[in-house]
Scaffold this active site. Sequence first.
Site, mmCIF file in Angstrom:
data_model
loop_
_atom_site.group_PDB
_atom_site.id
_atom_site.type_symbol
_atom_site.label_atom_id
_atom_site.label_comp_id
_atom_site.label_asym_id
_atom_site.label_seq_id
_atom_site.Cartn_x
_atom_site.Cartn_y
_atom_site.Cartn_z
ATOM 1 N N GLY A 26 22.602 39.389 -1.618
ATOM 2 C CA GLY A 26 22.793 40.429 -0.633
ATOM 3 C C GLY A 26 22.097 41.729 -0.973
ATOM 4 N N ASP A 138 31.760 40.854 -7.448
ATOM 5 C CA ASP A 138 31.209 39.575 -6.975
ATOM 6 C C ASP A 138 31.059 38.603 -8.133
ATOM 7 O OD1 ASP A 138 30.361 37.828 -5.015
ATOM 8 O OD2 ASP A 138 28.269 38.461 -5.096
#
Length: 591
Positions: A26, A138
Amino acid sequence: MEALRATDPRVVDGRYRLLGRLGSGGMGTVYLGRSPGGRLVAVKCVHRELAADPEFRRRFAHELEAVRRVGGFHTAQVVDADPTGDPPWLVTAYIAGLSLAEAVATHGPLSEPALQVLGAGLAEALDAIHAVGLIHRDLKPSNVLLADDGPRVIDFGIARALDGTAITRTQVVIGTPGYMAPEQISGGEIGPACDVFSLGHVLCHAAGCAPFGHGGAQVMLYRVMHSEPDLSALPVSLRSIIAACLARTPSDRPTPAQLLERFAPPSRDEPIEGWLPTPIQPDPARVPTGDPPSDDLAQGAPGSQSVEHPGTRNLTAITEPRPALGGPQPGSGRRRVRWIVGPLILMVVATAVCVPLVVLNGHRSNPPNCFPSRTDGESSLGSTSVTRVPVGTPHAPELVGPENRKMIQLGQSVTLSWDRAGAVSTVSAELNQGSSQQSPQLTGTSCTFVPTVAGLYRWAVSSGNAGTGQVGSGWSDDRYLFVRSKGSSTPNPVRDTPDTPRQLAPQDQAVVKAGRPVDLSWSASGNSSRVAVLQPDQTWKSMPWQGSSTYAYTPPSPGVYVWIVSTAITGDCADAICVSPGSAMRYLIVE
């Protein structure tokens, strides 16, 4: 490692020579490179759409200073960076070894002693990251590398500083379904405890345990919030400490320092070397030689796909909500979509775009392949946010067949069909938590889908008028399609899933006034529903799950909005999918 593409840089900052692609996420694309002194390094270049945001650059520079201070033996050290570059970039030490995701997929679960070393290494890494005021946010198997002297955590610290300054845009939370803590999903206050939750799930994955089962993004988020983890597949000695990591309340989770005491008590003095089984140990033969790719390999074959880390996408995906007509085609890779989460429901940032000129003819009697291997339908037009919906823009198509929840065997084909809405249509299909495909523009109302991988798919159709500069319709309802492997007896996981909700009011493209409540209504077979609204600033606002089928939404400002709704069956659904496919997308024009 994947060969460099024609559009990839060959050198960063005039010093770091790039040798190949390691992956993409991302934030940006990661390359294998070589430093001026000849060392192998990992070079991460930030996506240009993020780099164009001055606020992003400011926060990136601020947090980079903290990232440089992260120490410890279990993190990938940052060795160089330029937050003012075009695009911004950073360089970390290259670590030889498989990711935890690759190791488990290829060689199976780790042994109990290896799990102890893994737990200690991850706890030590988080302790170092938190000590300088950062949260990973994450942590997942693909972000854990298995080196011969212990695990290493990569991609740490960029997402959020502990002072609350998010590097992502307002109301946007980046994460991976299943590994996100409940407070991340619900939009609550995020602290170091969210990394501990992720650590617990990572250890479960390493042990071959799926504490919240398997399923799509919505399903995993729903289970994390509403189901208790199933830890029966874990070694008995690890169940209590991992259960504490997966506690729903952040304050009930242990700290990384407490985990380190549990996984690596002071009495342990044996060396770490040899902690991995032989097949997983780093092999010098697997370490890239650093030879530059040839020009023909760098170009890439037509229609080739990039290898993405789990939880990221290189294609315009059909999840809830889906992008509007005409997004990038497979292989184009010029626009990234980003996982974002409002409370509990996983979304994809999506904008409506212009209709490409390239189309394929198709008729019910001889439907074309939905997803040809060549790059038909690829468009050079860039995507733009919709600021107005012209008169004559088609509504979302109505799907005809196959019926929702249909099951076929791998090797069979199925005809996807719909009622005509505009002059051209686009079909999109997503393999559950996997790759997505988007068709070229079709002038007919059907196409043939030949799945090549078993699993649960969701498919939908969007439509538009022919010609350049046309705004497409929203996507149709999703429908599930379960493709079972030959000889498998696996039951259809969506057999009892609620039907897709049917929106009742307001009608698509309805015109309403800013600041005044609008009653969004629908019919649903589930006992709990949720509305999500895409606002003009391209952020999603997700409403709470509720038992009623009406929600009063007040658009705050003029612009073009999109709304969708999903429904679910509340209760334990660990062995099946309990969330319906997403409804059609409806435009709401606010004056």
